[in-house]
Design an enzyme around this catalytic site. Structure first.
Site, short mmCIF file in Angstrom:
data_model
loop_
_atom_site.label_atom_id
_atom_site.label_comp_id
_atom_site.label_asym_id
_atom_site.label_seq_id
_atom_site.Cartn_x
_atom_site.Cartn_y
_atom_site.Cartn_z
N GLY A 8 0.86 -1.39 0.55
CA GLY A 8 0.05 0.18 0.07
C GLY A 8 1.01 1.46 0.00
O GLY A 8 0.63 2.19 0.52
N LEU A 10 1.47 3.59 -2.14
CA LEU A 10 1.21 4.93 -3.19
C LEU A 10 0.14 5.43 -2.56
O LEU A 10 -0.16 6.52 -2.33
CB LEU A 10 0.45 4.49 -4.17
N GLY A 11 -0.55 5.22 -0.45
CA GLY A 11 -1.77 6.18 -0.34
C GLY A 11 -0.90 6.85 0.47
O GLY A 11 0.26 7.38 0.34
N GLN A 12 -1.84 7.29 0.94
CA GLN A 12 -1.62 8.80 2.43
C GLN A 12 -0.20 8.26 2.97
O GLN A 12 0.90 9.35 2.78
CB GLN A 12 -2.84 9.73 2.76
N ASP A 34 2.13 -1.95 -4.30
CA ASP A 34 1.23 -1.65 -4.68
C ASP A 34 -0.19 -2.43 -5.56
O ASP A 34 0.85 -2.40 -6.82
CB ASP A 34 0.83 0.20 -4.00
N TYR A 138 -15.70 -0.35 9.16
CA TYR A 138 -13.89 0.21 9.27
C TYR A 138 -13.44 -0.65 10.46
O TYR A 138 -12.78 -0.58 10.78
CB TYR A 138 -14.18 1.29 8.27
P1 NAD Z 1 -4.80 5.24 1.16
O1 NAD Z 1 -6.16 4.43 0.96
O2 NAD Z 1 -4.05 6.02 1.11
O3 NAD Z 1 -2.94 3.38 1.27
C1 NAD Z 1 -3.75 2.21 1.11
C2 NAD Z 1 -3.40 1.93 -0.63
O4 NAD Z 1 -3.46 0.41 -0.86
C3 NAD Z 1 -3.04 2.49 -1.48
O5 NAD Z 1 -1.67 3.16 -2.16
C4 NAD Z 1 -4.25 1.35 -2.35
O6 NAD Z 1 -3.53 1.62 -3.58
C5 NAD Z 1 -3.54 -0.12 -1.54
N1 NAD Z 1 -4.12 -1.03 -2.12
C6 NAD Z 1 -5.49 -1.16 -1.80
N2 NAD Z 1 -5.85 -2.29 -2.63
C7 NAD Z 1 -4.65 -3.53 -2.34
C8 NAD Z 1 -4.25 -4.43 -2.17
N3 NAD Z 1 -5.84 -5.83 -2.43
N4 NAD Z 1 -3.25 -4.58 -2.56
C9 NAD Z 1 -2.67 -3.91 -2.43
N5 NAD Z 1 -2.45 -2.59 -2.36
C10 NAD Z 1 -3.23 -2.04 -2.68
O7 NAD Z 1 -4.74 4.92 2.79
P2 NAD Z 1 -3.77 5.40 4.24
O8 NAD Z 1 -3.80 6.30 4.32
O9 NAD Z 1 -2.51 5.39 3.16
O10 NAD Z 1 -3.92 4.52 5.24
C11 NAD Z 1 -3.12 3.18 4.96
C12 NAD Z 1 -3.22 2.15 6.78
O11 NAD Z 1 -3.38 3.55 7.27
C13 NAD Z 1 -4.80 2.36 6.67
O12 NAD Z 1 -4.95 0.66 7.01
C14 NAD Z 1 -5.82 3.09 6.85
O13 NAD Z 1 -6.81 2.10 8.18
C15 NAD Z 1 -4.58 3.47 8.19
N6 NAD Z 1 -5.13 4.79 8.74
C16 NAD Z 1 -5.50 5.82 8.08
C17 NAD Z 1 -5.95 7.21 9.08
C18 NAD Z 1 -5.25 8.00 7.71
O14 NAD Z 1 -5.56 9.04 8.12
N7 NAD Z 1 -4.92 8.51 6.64
C19 NAD Z 1 -5.98 7.27 10.11
C20 NAD Z 1 -6.40 5.27 10.67
C21 NAD Z 1 -6.05 4.65 10.11
C1 AKB Z 2 -10.56 7.54 8.04
O1 AKB Z 2 -11.22 8.94 8.35
O2 AKB Z 2 -10.56 7.05 7.76
C2 AKB Z 2 -9.43 8.04 8.69
C3 AKB Z 2 -8.98 7.16 9.97
C4 AKB Z 2 -9.39 7.93 11.04
O3 AKB Z 2 -9.39 5.76 10.27
N1 AKB Z 2 -8.46 8.62 7.94
#
Ligand code: NAD
Ligand code: AKB
Length: 311
Positions: A8, A10-12, A34, A138
């Site tokens: 993952g 490429l995500g945030q 990713d 979620y």
């Molecule tokens: P995001 O959606 O920005 O990134 C997730 C990445 O996973 C994407 O690049 C997507 O292409 C990749 N992905 C999706 N399905 C896939 C698969 N089958 N195989 C491989 N890659 C796959 O999410 P994020 O914000 O970077 O969050 C990452 C983690 O952190 C998640 O578990 C999320 O629940 C957790 N989280 C994020 C936040 C937040 O504010 N960003 C807060 C709490 C928890």
């Molecule tokens: C969302 O809003 O889903 C995430 C988180 C707090 O898990 N940013």
């Protein structure tokens, strides 16, 4: 030698965590994976579906992976729209990683979220150990995932570590379908046209954190001695809590004339079930967690970062 796989990437979070890991180790020691290839043509990524367990396991063996950072998941708002797919990705993806970690003795990081809490828990200074009765798909997947992590640690000795991230704020890549996304989107709109329509009510207070703090927390937790960690579900971590109107005022102080309006949608209901602030004393005690960014520093850094990006 450590060899790290980020799933993952490429995500945030993945974008920034991969860069930080490559700085801490080396470019070659960190494999960024990713589903899609980067849209900007950036190199250094491989394509991987975490749901394809044989492919994942073959990669782990071929590359002699020692640590996995498993970030692939569907976030809160998107998961409500696609519950079946979200459950499959969020649960099966984690199970695949944990099983492979068990077979090959890997160290694992997997993020949880403040979404594990629900309306029946304390909304203010929500403690580490309390009721977790989430009302979103979620949140349910995160609560189940935390228990799975603890189970794999207790039953099989898999060293898997986790943080309950609050809403994360960053400028390098867009937010990925969550309820706290407004606190990222607003900066892009403010920098572009000085206006933003928020999908939450002005008074909705939620816990938030600047990405630099979140990445540092992740690296610090992963570097902590295993026997000092007393929480094997996921650690509460906190930095700031604010409402949309407070954020709007902080942005307007730097960008005079900025205006936020409010049109709450279905994400308001999700936010209503989450705590407003978090008590993170276990993280502070066990591995020395200290946040650095409060709202004013976060706002300055976001606007400066977006300014640089636009140049
Ligand atoms: P995001 O959606 O920005 O990134 C997730 C990445 O996973 C994407 O690049 C997507 O292409 C990749 N992905 C999706 N399905 C896939 C698969 N089958 N195989 C491989 N890659 C796959 O999410 P994020 O914000 O970077 O969050 C990452 C983690 O952190 C998640 O578990 C999320 O629940 C957790 N989280 C994020 C936040 C937040 O504010 N960003 C807060 C709490 C928890
Ligand atoms: C969302 O809003 O889903 C995430 C988180 C707090 O898990 N940013």
């Amino acid at each position: 030698m450590e060899k790290i796989l980020v799933i993952g990437a490429l995500g945030q979070i993945g974008t920034e965590l991969t860069a930080a890991l490559r700085l801490k180790y080396s470019f070659e020691q960190v494999i960024a994976a990713d589903l899609p290839f980067p849209s900007n043509g950036e190199t250094g990524y491989i394509q991987l579906n975490v749901l394809d367990k044989p492919e994942l396991h073959a990669l782990v063996i071929r590359e002699k992976i020692t640590q996995i950072y498993h970030l692939a998941a569907m976030l809160s708002a998107r998961a409500e729209a696609h519950p079946q797919k979200a459950w499959e990705l969020n649960m099966q993806g984690l199970l695949n990683v944990l099983d492979i970690a068990k077979a090959d003795r890997l160290l694992v990081f997997w993020p949880s979220s403040i979404a594990v809490f629900g309306k029946n828990g304390p909304l203010i200074n929500c403690p580490q150990h309390t009721v977790t009765q989430p009302s979103t798909l979620y949140g349910i997947s995160k609560a189940a995932g935390e228990n799975l992590c603890q189970y794999y640690w207790e039953q099989y000795g898999v060293d898997v570590r986790s943080l309950r991230y609050p809403g994360l704020i960053s400028y390098s890549s867009p937010a990925g379908g969550g309820t706290t996304d407004y606190a990222v989107d607003v900066f892009h709109h403010a920098a572009r046209n000085g206006r933003y329509t928020c999908f939450l009510k002005a008074s909705t207070r939620l816990p938030m954190m600047y990405m630099e703090d979140a990445v540092r927390a992740t690296l610090e937790l992963m570097a902590a001695p295993a026997d000092e960690l007393t929480v094997r579900t996921a650690y509460n971590i906190a930095a700031m809590s604010f409402t949309p109107i407070e954020l709007a005022h902080a942005i307007a102080a730097k960008l005079p004339g900025f205006r936020m309006s409010y049109e709450p949608d279905n994400r308001q209901q999700i936010a209503n079930g989450w705590p407003q602030s978090i008590d993170d004393k276990f993280a502070r005690r066990d591995w020395g967690w200290r946040h650095r960014y409060e709202m004013p520093e976060m706002v300055s850094s976001m606007l400066a970062g977006l300014g640089q990006k636009a140049v």
